[in-house]
Design a protein around this motif. Structure first.
Motif, PDB file in Angstrom:
ATOM      1  N   ARG A  28       0.836  -1.209   0.000  1.00  0.00           N
ATOM      2  CA  ARG A  28       0.000   0.000   0.000  1.00  0.00           C
ATOM      3  C   ARG A  28       0.870   1.258   0.000  1.00  0.00           C
ATOM      4  O   ARG A  28       0.601   2.213  -0.729  1.00  0.00           O
ATOM      5  CB  ARG A  28      -0.924  -0.030   1.225  1.00  0.00           C
ATOM      6  N   TYR A  31       2.138   1.841  -3.448  1.00  0.00           N
ATOM      7  CA  TYR A  31       1.071   2.421  -4.283  1.00  0.00           C
ATOM      8  C   TYR A  31       0.958   3.926  -4.011  1.00  0.00           C
ATOM      9  O   TYR A  31       0.826   4.728  -4.925  1.00  0.00           O
ATOM     10  CB  TYR A  31      -0.271   1.768  -3.936  1.00  0.00           C
ATOM     11  N   THR A 112      -5.666   4.809  -4.890  1.00  0.00           N
ATOM     12  CA  THR A 112      -5.251   4.515  -3.511  1.00  0.00           C
ATOM     13  C   THR A 112      -4.783   5.804  -2.828  1.00  0.00           C
ATOM     14  O   THR A 112      -5.158   6.090  -1.686  1.00  0.00           O
ATOM     15  CB  THR A 112      -4.117   3.464  -3.486  1.00  0.00           C
ATOM     16  N   ILE A 124      -5.846  -0.466   0.502  1.00  0.00           N
ATOM     17  CA  ILE A 124      -5.342  -0.322  -0.857  1.00  0.00           C
ATOM     18  C   ILE A 124      -6.497  -0.529  -1.853  1.00  0.00           C
ATOM     19  O   ILE A 124      -7.424  -1.292  -1.577  1.00  0.00           O
ATOM     20  CB  ILE A 124      -4.226  -1.361  -1.091  1.00  0.00           C
TER      21      ILE A 124
END
Ligand code: HEC
Length: 139
Positions: A28, A31, A112, A124
């Motif tokens: 996450r 991202y 995200t 996420i």
């Protein structure tokens, strides 16, 4: 002895569980880092760095009620958006250009990031969920 083994198994299970979660969290964070960069390069011109939008021309993303429908947001990033819309009670009516250069993964990263930053989301938006949505709204 049996109790000890039971204890060890439980311990290992817990360690495994924790490391799984942090793998997900590492992904996450990756991202989000990419998402910030992509947002700055592809979106901030209009929606501004803090997502506040620009006067009556470009609607805000920060705190936008439009974010409630994530599918619509995912599709709008790839295919753009035309015609009048209302964001947080204010009308906007300028075309947002399509962004065909962004891959499914890049859209997932942007989504995200913007949902973390401006909708308080802690999960996420995985590319695995984004691809089928983009298939559905293919134009
Ligand atoms: C050239 C300017 C421009 C760029 C670049 C742009 N947008 Fe937009 N965006 C707009 C406009 C204008 C609208 C409103 C469209 C309408 O009136 O129908 C909009 C609408 C939106 C909306 C829905 C309304 C809201 O504010 O919540 C979202 C979400 C959004 N854009 C996200 C993005 C993201 C993410 C990017 C980058 C990948 C991006 N936009 C790039 C101009 C732009």
């Amino acid at each position: 002895m049996i109790r000890l083994i039971g204890f060890l198994v439980a311990g290992l299970f817990l360690i495994n569980l924790l490391s799984c979660q942090s793998d997900e969290e590492i992904k996450r964070q990756r991202y989000i880092t990419e998402g910030i960069f992509l947002y700055k390069n592809n979106c901030a011109n209009c929606h501004q760095n803090k997502g506040e939008g620009l006067a009556a021309l470009y609607p805000p993303i920060a705190g936008s009620d439009y974010l409630k429908d994530k599918k619509r947001v995912i599709c709008l990033i790839r295919y753009g958006q035309k015609g009048p819309i209302v964001v947080n009670g204010k009308p906007y009516n300028r075309p947002m250009p399509a962004q065909p250069q962004l891959s499914d993964l890049e859209i997932a990263e942007i989504v995200t990031y913007i949902y973390k930053e401006w909708a308080g989301e802690t999960k996420i938006t995985d590319v695995k969920a984004v691809t089928p949505i983009l298939e559905q709204c293919k134009q």
